[in-house]
Design a protein around this motif. Structure first.
Motif, mmCIF file in Angstrom:
data_model
loop_
_atom_site.group_PDB
_atom_site.id
_atom_site.type_symbol
_atom_site.label_atom_id
_atom_site.label_comp_id
_atom_site.label_asym_id
_atom_site.label_seq_id
_atom_site.Cartn_x
_atom_site.Cartn_y
_atom_site.Cartn_z
ATOM 1 N N UNK A 51 -1.836 -3.289 -12.665
ATOM 2 C CA UNK A 51 -2.838 -2.874 -11.680
ATOM 3 C C UNK A 51 -2.996 -1.367 -11.612
ATOM 4 N N UNK A 52 -1.953 -0.636 -11.938
ATOM 5 C CA UNK A 52 -2.030 0.823 -11.884
ATOM 6 C C UNK A 52 -2.891 1.357 -13.028
ATOM 7 N N UNK A 71 -7.078 -9.462 -8.992
ATOM 8 C CA UNK A 71 -5.904 -9.469 -9.878
ATOM 9 C C UNK A 71 -4.834 -8.505 -9.378
ATOM 10 N N UNK A 72 -5.255 -7.336 -8.912
ATOM 11 C CA UNK A 72 -4.292 -6.345 -8.409
ATOM 12 C C UNK A 72 -3.577 -6.862 -7.167
ATOM 13 N N UNK A 73 -4.307 -7.492 -6.273
ATOM 14 C CA UNK A 73 -3.692 -8.057 -5.065
ATOM 15 C C UNK A 73 -2.707 -9.153 -5.448
ATOM 16 N N UNK A 74 -3.104 -10.009 -6.381
ATOM 17 C CA UNK A 74 -2.201 -11.077 -6.838
ATOM 18 C C UNK A 74 -0.938 -10.480 -7.459
ATOM 19 N N UNK A 75 -1.096 -9.441 -8.274
ATOM 20 C CA UNK A 75 0.072 -8.809 -8.898
ATOM 21 C C UNK A 75 0.963 -8.153 -7.850
ATOM 22 N N UNK A 76 0.354 -7.496 -6.880
ATOM 23 C CA UNK A 76 1.138 -6.860 -5.814
ATOM 24 C C UNK A 76 1.929 -7.914 -5.035
ATOM 25 N N UNK A 105 -0.849 -0.281 -0.991
ATOM 26 C CA UNK A 105 -0.619 -0.148 -2.432
ATOM 27 C C UNK A 105 -1.661 0.793 -3.044
ATOM 28 N N UNK A 106 -1.211 1.857 -3.739
ATOM 29 C CA UNK A 106 -2.148 2.829 -4.299
ATOM 30 C C UNK A 106 -3.178 2.214 -5.241
ATOM 31 N N UNK A 107 -2.770 1.294 -6.084
ATOM 32 C CA UNK A 107 -3.710 0.697 -7.033
ATOM 33 C C UNK A 107 -4.763 -0.134 -6.303
ATOM 34 N N UNK A 108 -4.335 -0.952 -5.373
ATOM 35 C CA UNK A 108 -5.283 -1.776 -4.613
ATOM 36 C C UNK A 108 -6.269 -0.898 -3.844
#
Length: 81
Positions: A3-4, A26-31, A44-47
């Motif tokens: 996600x980053x 996808x980023x939320x799921x990964x987090x 989360x910085x990426x989200x």
């Protein structure tokens, strides 16, 4: 998927709202898989970066500065539900 990496790539000027939205999911799921709860995901910085680009693409800042625009969108959705 990382996600980053996605967040950084998106910040380079992604212009497809559906692609950015899918990347956000996808980023939320990964987090969440990384153990973050809702508050952690919100921080989360990426989200946040991915969400920022999506908001930019959809003109969301206008909703905060022009309340009539917010009301117009609510009325439009209410009329079509």
């Amino acid at each position: 998927m990382n996600r980053f990496n996605d967040a950084l790539a998106i910040q380079q000027g992604a212009s497809n709202p559906s692609g950015v939205a899918r990347a956000l999911v996808r980023a939320i799921d990964q987090a969440r898989d990384d153990g973050l709860d809702t508050e952690g995901i919100k921080a989360d910085p990426a989200c946040r970066l991915i969400c920022h680009q999506l908001a930019f693409l959809l003109g969301v800042p206008a909703l905060d500065t022009h309340l009539t625009e917010y009301s117009r969108l609510i009325d439009f959705c209410e009329a079509r539900k």
